[in-house]
Structures are given as C-alpha cells and as structure tokens.
Design a protein around this motif. Structure first.
Motif, PDB file in Angstrom:
ATOM      1  N   UNK A   1      -0.822 -18.558 -20.514  1.00  0.00           N
ATOM      2  CA  UNK A   1       0.614 -18.359 -20.324  1.00  0.00           C
ATOM      3  C   UNK A   1       1.473 -19.186 -21.278  1.00  0.00           C
ATOM      4  N   UNK A   2       2.654 -18.655 -21.580  1.00  0.00           N
ATOM      5  CA  UNK A   2       3.683 -19.466 -22.220  1.00  0.00           C
ATOM      6  C   UNK A   2       4.261 -20.350 -21.132  1.00  0.00           C
TER       7      UNK A   2
ATOM      8  N   UNK B   1       6.879 -23.107 -24.732  1.00  0.00           N
ATOM      9  CA  UNK B   1       5.647 -23.567 -25.362  1.00  0.00           C
ATOM     10  C   UNK B   1       4.684 -22.379 -25.424  1.00  0.00           C
ATOM     11  N   UNK B   2       4.122 -22.134 -26.591  1.00  0.00           N
ATOM     12  CA  UNK B   2       3.149 -21.051 -26.751  1.00  0.00           C
ATOM     13  C   UNK B   2       1.875 -21.432 -25.992  1.00  0.00           C
TER      14      UNK B   2
ATOM     15  N   UNK C   1      -1.751 -25.343 -19.279  1.00  0.00           N
ATOM     16  CA  UNK C   1      -3.154 -25.160 -19.625  1.00  0.00           C
ATOM     17  C   UNK C   1      -3.463 -23.705 -19.915  1.00  0.00           C
ATOM     18  N   UNK C   2      -4.653 -23.245 -19.515  1.00  0.00           N
ATOM     19  CA  UNK C   2      -5.136 -21.923 -19.915  1.00  0.00           C
ATOM     20  C   UNK C   2      -4.916 -20.810 -18.890  1.00  0.00           C
ATOM     21  N   UNK C   3      -4.490 -21.141 -17.664  1.00  0.00           N
ATOM     22  CA  UNK C   3      -4.284 -20.116 -16.638  1.00  0.00           C
ATOM     23  C   UNK C   3      -3.091 -20.473 -15.758  1.00  0.00           C
TER      24      UNK C   3
ATOM     25  N   UNK D   1      -0.536 -22.486  -9.165  1.00  0.00           N
ATOM     26  CA  UNK D   1      -1.716 -23.257  -9.545  1.00  0.00           C
ATOM     27  C   UNK D   1      -1.940 -22.988 -11.020  1.00  0.00           C
ATOM     28  N   UNK D   2      -2.319 -24.009 -11.760  1.00  0.00           N
ATOM     29  CA  UNK D   2      -2.517 -23.827 -13.201  1.00  0.00           C
ATOM     30  C   UNK D   2      -3.422 -24.903 -13.767  1.00  0.00           C
TER      31      UNK D   2
END
Length: 189
Positions: free
Chosen positions: A85-86, A94-95, A106-108, A119-120
């Motif tokens: 996600x951005x 943020x890219x 992070x990645x998710x 949650x991330x």
C-alpha cells in the motif's frame, strides 16, 4: 527452604515465554493454508491470534499509545486489503515499502470497519511488543504477509485488553523484544 520472589518471577517468565512460543511456533503448521474465522488482538499481551478451523496462528504486534492514539477496544470487520500500500501521512504520500522504506505500513494493509484503523506491516521492526502506534496494529512484515492470505474481507476482528500486572507486562515485553531480535537477525520467521 522457600521459593524466593526472584525464583517465582523467573518461573512465571518461562511459563509465559513457553506459552508464547507454543502459540507462535507450534500453532503455525496446523494453520497453514487455513482461512481465519476470527482475528483476536489482545492489546495487553501484544499478540494477534488468527482462529481457523484447523487451529490457531499467533503473531506479536504493536498497538497504539494512550489517549487519542490508543487502539480502540471493540468488535470490527475486515473491510479492505492492500498489497504494497501507499501510505498517506501528514499530507505526504509514501510509495510502497519495497520502494520507500519510510512507508510506515510495510508490505500489507488490512483495513477494519473503524475508518483509518487496521493491521499492517511496519518499517520499525523493533517497535513490535510495545504501545507505539497511532492506533493501528503493527506486525513484522513476514507475519502480516502470512496473515494477509488467511484473512478474507468480512472476517470479524475483536480487539480486547486483558488486565495484567505491571510485572507480567514487563516479562512479556522482554520476550517480545527477544522475538523481534531473532526475527530481524534470522529473517526467516
């Protein structure tokens, strides 16, 4: 010859550590490939538990600080999921994390029915096990990647806070810091 308070604390710490290891390590094989029927987040123990028909899978997490940044207790549902996600924060976008390590998601991203909460992953792996976020529930990127594939949209998410003594909280924090150190050093967990 009696049991000293130091011996009692040490025994309690090892019991908690054994329980955490059992949840984190032993439960993993039984839950692989399973679908979560519920997500349970315990703010006090900094743990996220995925309940499945095949068993449970548990991960350490980080939750919100106090006041307006506290992670809200309640029952919600998963409303959205995003891979890489951005992150929109304080007027800046943020890219995805893989291109910009400053991306705090992070990645998710797994959004819940409480807008702006979810949650991330994280760009701060040593924050896991602490009350440090602005209300979201952070996980190691490897953990949230595993959880992401198991949690369908609509899954109930229950956030609770179990009353624990300050002494026990310190021991849990010590264990989670060790978990984080091993995760960062090994990178395989």
């Amino acid at each position: 010859m009696g049991v000293t308070m130091k011996d009692y604390r040490r025994s309690l710490f090892f019991c908690i550590a054994a329980l955490a290891v059992a949840l984190i390590v032993v439960a993993m094989p039984s839950a692989r490939g399973a679908t979560a029927t519920e997500v349970l987040i315990d703010k006090s123990f900094h743990i996220t538990v995925l309940r499945t028909a095949a068993g449970t899978l548990a991960f350490p997490d980080a939750t919100g600080t106090t006041g307006e940044s506290a992670t809200p207790v309640g029952t919600y549902k998963v409303t959205e999921k995003q891979v890489n996600p951005n992150w929109h924060w304080e007027g800046k976008v943020y890219v995805p994390y893989l291109q910009d390590k400053a991306n705090g998601l992070g990645v998710r991203w797994i959004g819940i029915s409480l807008p702006t909460y979810g949650m991330h992953g994280t760009n701060e792996p040593f924050s896991i096990g602490k009350d440090v976020s602005h209300g979201c529930v952070r996980h190691q990127n490897t953990d949230v990647t595993k959880a992401f594939s198991m949690i369908p949209t609509g899954t109930p998410v229950r956030i609770i806070e179990t009353p624990i003594s300050q002494q026990t909280e310190g021991m849990v924090t010590d264990f989670l810091e060790l978990y984080d150190l091993l995760a960062v050093m090994g990178g395989s967990h």
